[in-house]
Design an enzyme around this catalytic site. Structure first.
Site, PDB file in Angstrom:
ATOM      1  N   LYS A  60       0.915  -1.267  -0.002  1.00 23.52           N
ATOM      2  CA  LYS A  60       0.030  -0.203  -0.090  1.00 23.52           C
ATOM      3  C   LYS A  60       0.949   1.267   0.017  1.00 23.52           C
ATOM      4  O   LYS A  60       1.618   1.471   0.992  1.00 23.52           O
ATOM      5  CB  LYS A  60      -1.058   0.043   1.296  1.00 23.52           C
ATOM      6  CG  LYS A  60      -1.926   1.061   0.906  1.00 23.52           C
ATOM      7  CD  LYS A  60      -2.561   1.522   2.257  1.00 23.52           C
ATOM      8  CE  LYS A  60      -1.880   2.859   2.569  1.00 23.52           C
ATOM      9  NZ  LYS A  60      -1.769   3.951   1.893  1.00 23.52           N
ATOM     10  N   GLU A 108      10.119  15.895  15.400  1.00 26.04           N
ATOM     11  CA  GLU A 108      10.403  15.701  13.857  1.00 26.04           C
ATOM     12  C   GLU A 108       9.824  16.686  13.050  1.00 26.04           C
ATOM     13  O   GLU A 108       8.573  16.495  13.030  1.00 26.04           O
ATOM     14  CB  GLU A 108      10.249  13.930  13.445  1.00 26.04           C
ATOM     15  CG  GLU A 108      10.957  13.906  12.132  1.00 26.04           C
ATOM     16  CD  GLU A 108      10.615  12.404  11.555  1.00 26.04           C
ATOM     17  OE1 GLU A 108       9.298  11.876  12.084  1.00 26.04           O
ATOM     18  OE2 GLU A 108      11.293  11.896  11.020  1.00 26.04           O
ATOM     19  N   CYS A 155      13.863  10.332   6.834  1.00 26.01           N
ATOM     20  CA  CYS A 155      13.987   9.889   8.169  1.00 26.01           C
ATOM     21  C   CYS A 155      15.024  10.222   9.057  1.00 26.01           C
ATOM     22  O   CYS A 155      15.203  10.269  10.042  1.00 26.01           O
ATOM     23  CB  CYS A 155      13.196   8.433   8.225  1.00 26.01           C
ATOM     24  SG  CYS A 155      13.899   7.306   7.056  1.00 26.01           S
ATOM     25  N   GLY A 197       2.908   3.889  13.493  1.00 20.68           N
ATOM     26  CA  GLY A 197       3.523   2.835  13.891  1.00 20.68           C
ATOM     27  C   GLY A 197       2.696   1.983  15.038  1.00 20.68           C
ATOM     28  O   GLY A 197       2.659   0.817  15.244  1.00 20.68           O
ATOM     29  N   GLU A 213       9.777   1.403  10.748  1.00 21.91           N
ATOM     30  CA  GLU A 213      10.960   2.232  10.432  1.00 21.91           C
ATOM     31  C   GLU A 213      10.465   3.631  10.582  1.00 21.91           C
ATOM     32  O   GLU A 213       9.411   3.796   9.862  1.00 21.91           O
ATOM     33  CB  GLU A 213      11.454   1.989   9.059  1.00 21.91           C
ATOM     34  CG  GLU A 213      13.011   2.409   9.108  1.00 21.91           C
ATOM     35  CD  GLU A 213      12.905   3.833   8.781  1.00 21.91           C
ATOM     36  OE1 GLU A 213      12.880   4.973   9.595  1.00 21.91           O
ATOM     37  OE2 GLU A 213      12.928   4.393   7.473  1.00 21.91           O
ATOM     38  N   SER A 236       5.256   7.264  10.145  1.00 20.34           N
ATOM     39  CA  SER A 236       5.393   7.952  11.418  1.00 20.34           C
ATOM     40  C   SER A 236       5.096   7.239  12.715  1.00 20.34           C
ATOM     41  O   SER A 236       4.593   5.968  12.568  1.00 20.34           O
ATOM     42  CB  SER A 236       4.227   9.003  11.348  1.00 20.34           C
ATOM     43  OG  SER A 236       2.800   8.432  11.279  1.00 20.34           O
TER      44      SER A 236
HETATM   45  P1  NAD Z   1       1.866   8.368   8.084  1.00 19.92           P
HETATM   46  O1  NAD Z   1       2.587   7.353   9.195  1.00 19.92           O
HETATM   47  O2  NAD Z   1       0.609   8.731   8.425  1.00 19.92           O
HETATM   48  O3  NAD Z   1       1.770   7.641   6.525  1.00 19.92           O
HETATM   49  C1  NAD Z   1       2.646   6.586   6.139  1.00 19.92           C
HETATM   50  C2  NAD Z   1       1.918   5.519   5.652  1.00 19.92           C
HETATM   51  O4  NAD Z   1       0.968   4.889   6.595  1.00 19.92           O
HETATM   52  C3  NAD Z   1       0.959   5.785   4.288  1.00 19.92           C
HETATM   53  O5  NAD Z   1       1.015   4.847   3.487  1.00 19.92           O
HETATM   54  C4  NAD Z   1      -0.448   5.938   5.127  1.00 19.92           C
HETATM   55  O6  NAD Z   1      -1.504   5.853   4.094  1.00 19.92           O
HETATM   56  C5  NAD Z   1      -0.316   4.844   6.011  1.00 19.92           C
HETATM   57  N1  NAD Z   1      -1.187   5.114   7.279  1.00 19.92           N
HETATM   58  C6  NAD Z   1      -1.775   6.261   7.840  1.00 19.92           C
HETATM   59  N2  NAD Z   1      -2.575   5.956   8.643  1.00 19.92           N
HETATM   60  C7  NAD Z   1      -2.841   4.366   8.761  1.00 19.92           C
HETATM   61  C8  NAD Z   1      -3.548   3.755   9.270  1.00 19.92           C
HETATM   62  N3  NAD Z   1      -4.312   4.194  10.618  1.00 19.92           N
HETATM   63  N4  NAD Z   1      -3.419   2.483   9.534  1.00 19.92           N
HETATM   64  C9  NAD Z   1      -2.643   1.978   8.333  1.00 19.92           C
HETATM   65  N5  NAD Z   1      -1.863   2.785   7.634  1.00 19.92           N
HETATM   66  C10 NAD Z   1      -2.075   4.161   7.840  1.00 19.92           C
HETATM   67  O7  NAD Z   1       2.897   9.572   7.788  1.00 19.92           O
HETATM   68  P2  NAD Z   1       2.234  10.790   7.191  1.00 19.92           P
HETATM   69  O8  NAD Z   1       1.109  11.377   7.579  1.00 19.92           O
HETATM   70  O9  NAD Z   1       2.544  10.785   5.678  1.00 19.92           O
HETATM   71  O10 NAD Z   1       3.604  11.801   7.687  1.00 19.92           O
HETATM   72  C11 NAD Z   1       3.522  12.280   9.040  1.00 19.92           C
HETATM   73  C12 NAD Z   1       4.957  12.297   9.506  1.00 19.92           C
HETATM   74  O11 NAD Z   1       5.291  10.998   9.730  1.00 19.92           O
HETATM   75  C13 NAD Z   1       5.718  13.165   8.894  1.00 19.92           C
HETATM   76  O12 NAD Z   1       5.668  14.403   9.163  1.00 19.92           O
HETATM   77  C14 NAD Z   1       7.105  12.467   9.377  1.00 19.92           C
HETATM   78  O13 NAD Z   1       7.351  12.959  10.680  1.00 19.92           O
HETATM   79  C15 NAD Z   1       6.765  10.896   9.420  1.00 19.92           C
HETATM   80  N6  NAD Z   1       6.982  10.130   8.413  1.00 19.92           N
HETATM   81  C16 NAD Z   1       8.229   9.676   8.397  1.00 19.92           C
HETATM   82  C17 NAD Z   1       8.544   8.718   7.559  1.00 19.92           C
HETATM   83  C18 NAD Z   1      10.022   7.721   7.561  1.00 19.92           C
HETATM   84  O14 NAD Z   1      10.772   7.602   6.609  1.00 19.92           O
HETATM   85  N7  NAD Z   1      10.209   7.327   8.672  1.00 19.92           N
HETATM   86  C19 NAD Z   1       8.303   8.891   5.895  1.00 19.92           C
HETATM   87  C20 NAD Z   1       7.089   9.602   5.987  1.00 19.92           C
HETATM   88  C21 NAD Z   1       6.847  10.371   7.108  1.00 19.92           C
END
Ligand code: NAD
Length: 496
Positions: free
Chosen positions: A189, A399, A300, A247, A265, A243
């Site tokens: 996904k 972050e 990250c 996680g 991660e 995020s």
């Molecule tokens: P996020 O964690 O919300 O999204 C990452 C993935 O998780 C996406 O595919 C999203 O659709 C999915 N997701 C979101 N909610 C979910 C749920 N309830 N169940 C299952 N999957 C779900 O990240 P974001 O909102 O896109 O970004 C927010 C913050 O996350 C950023 O500001 C940053 O701090 C962090 N981030 C970290 C990384 C990294 O490489 N570690 C990458 C992107 C974002």
């Protein structure tokens, strides 16, 4: 490298992928719904993408399960598995410009980085695991006269991979390549902000001869498609980059469903420490600048906390600002652009809010601090540097995931280590010194999964990548990642 006109023409000619890939077929969502895919380059809608939900995830998991159980991929001779994965890497090379343009349009990444970094590194990652798949050996137990025991690595089954938008193709590949190499089936996904390259990857995998159902791609939102994958009773493992809050949700979903394994991660607040005896100030300043401003800080491992020892702090900051001023924020499709847009209006606004908080809390703005290129309709933020940041300031603790550097000065090595570890995260750290003892002691004292000495981000696919503390657990890259997608089975034969 070719011109903006070349990449714009390519962008205009590519059929942008917008449908799910389930069971070897390119399909609309069961509901028929689509969502707008917005390019942060100019804020325009570039295509409609299938909005998959729980019913699409069900079909994708069922297809992955069937593909796993029928064994076509799992039991394929390793020579043939390698052939398919190498073919996929070759197809990625063939289509590298297209893939780079898709990535650049979707997330605002400079085309030079997509073409020189994301796409070739993804193909390299795939080749690394294709090469490795026939070098996975089991173990033979201690010998006895009447028993022969051995342990074998078995694929887990159906892997759900949920990936972010900052390096959409590469983060997907860090999971897809080792999971497939181990013989698993997958449901991938992509983030809702960045579905294009994952969908194209799914199409290329079919062209390469990966059996239908082995790699399914379901674009959609986290709260629907992602959650459905997390709660699914027939998914054996979730591999996630994103995020911290999501996680934590994934671990809850695992507990509420079938105790599927979870590998996380989750970003960081990585310290980059410059000691007074830094061996090469200019190079360190360059790496410290790019350590935060690469990909507009949406990395990250971004070195978002610069810790500089008092003796060289002023000089170092001068050098760093010189480098930062050379960064060209521009059109992501223009080859000379070194910093593109942020991924979305939401992410840009988050960065701008952190910038305001730093000003209010008394940090000293040394560079940038504003939105830029507003006339394009895109979401651009200037490289921003705050000096005189204390460890208590919000930008030193949270972050930002944007082009914002927090500079903190320190007196002694003990101070540096204490400040470096004063965070809930533990993903990466860097340090610069000529003193080998100081380097080694500091590296061992810092609680992080990656530590770079006299360089930044200097490891590659051959080394494990992942975090300590709330940066998550489980490793991407290296041979450790292969074993993450396998279980150990002990088999014992009673003889005679
Ligand atoms: P996020 O964690 O919300 O999204 C990452 C993935 O998780 C996406 O595919 C999203 O659709 C999915 N997701 C979101 N909610 C979910 C749920 N309830 N169940 C299952 N999957 C779900 O990240 P974001 O909102 O896109 O970004 C927010 C913050 O996350 C950023 O500001 C940053 O701090 C962090 N981030 C970290 C990384 C990294 O490489 N570690 C990458 C992107 C974002």
């Amino acid at each position: 490298m070719t011109s903006l006109a070349h990449f714009e023409a390519l962008a205009g000619s590519i059929q942008l992928p917008g449908k799910a890939i389930i069971d070897g077929k390119v399909r609309s969502a069961v509901s028929g719904k689509t969502f707008d895919n917005i390019s942060p380059r100019d804020g325009r809608i570039i295509n409609q993408v299938a909005e998959c939900d729980a019913s699409d995830v069900d079909s994708a998991v069922a297809a992955a399960r069937r593909a796993f159980e029928d064994g076509t991929w799992r039991n394929m001779h390793y020579r043939d598995k390698k052939r398919v994965l190498f073919k996929l890497a070759d197809l990625m090379d063939r289509d590298r410009e297209q893939l780079a343009v898709l990535e650049s349009l979707d997330v605002g990444k400079p085309i030079r980085n997509a073409l020189g970094g994301d796409v070739p590194q993804s193909a390299k990652c795939l080749r690394y695991y294709a090469e490795a798949l026939d070098k996975v050996y089991g173990e033979v137990g201690p010998e006895t006269q009447d028993r022969f025991s051995f342990a074998v690595h078995e694929p887990l089954g159906v892997i759900g991979a949920i990936v972010p938008w900052n390096f959409p193709l590469l983060m997907a590949m860090w999971k897809v390549a080792p999971a497939l190499a181990m013989g698993n089936s997958m449901v991938l996904k992509p983030a809702e902000q960045s579905p294009l390259t994952a969908l194209r990857l799914g199409e290329l995998a079919l062209e390469a001869g990966l059996p239908p159902g082995v790699l399914n791609v379901v674009p959609g939102f986290g709260g629907t498609a992602g959650k459905a994958l997390g709660l699914h009773m027939d998914v054996d493992m979730l591999a996630f980059t994103g995020s911290g809050p999501v996680g934590k949700l994934l671990m809850q979903y695992s507990g509420q469903s079938n105790l599927k394994r979870v590998s996380l991660e989750l970003g960081g607040k990585s310290p980059h420490i410059i000691f007074d005896d830094c061996p090469d100030l200019k190079r360190a300043a360059k790496e410290a600048a790019w350590g935060i401003f690469y990909n507009s800080g949406q990395v990250c491992t971004a070195g978002s906390r610069l810790l500089v020892q008092n003796g060289i702090a002023d000089q170092f900051l001068d050098e760093l600002l010189k480098v930062a001023r050379t960064i060209q924020v521009g059109d992501p499709l223009a080859p000379q652009t070194t910093s593109g847009s942020m991924v979305s209006a939401a992410q840009m606004n988050t960065a701008l809010r952190y910038i305001e908080s730093a000003k209010k809390e008394g940090a000293s703005l040394a560079l940038g601090g504003h939105r830029t290129r507003t006339e394009t309709g895109g979401f651009y933020v200037e490289p921003t540097v705050f000096d005189q940041v204390t460890p208590q300031h919000t930008i030193a603790r949270e972050e930002v995931f944007g082009p914002v550097l927090a500079v903190t000065r320190f007196k002694t090595a003990e101070d540096a280590i204490r400040i470096a570890n004063d965070t809930v995260y533990g993903l990466a750290a860097g340090l610069w010194t000529r003193d080998i003892t100081l380097a080694h002691r500091t590296a061992r004292e810092i609680k992080a999964g990656l530590v770079w000495i006299n360089g930044w981000d200097s490891c590659d696919i051959t080394m494990p990548f992942g975090g300590f503390k709330q940066s998550g657990f489980g490793r991407d890259r290296s041979l450790h990642a292969l074993h993450k997608y396998a279980d150990l089975k002990a088999i014992s034969i009673t003889l005679g």
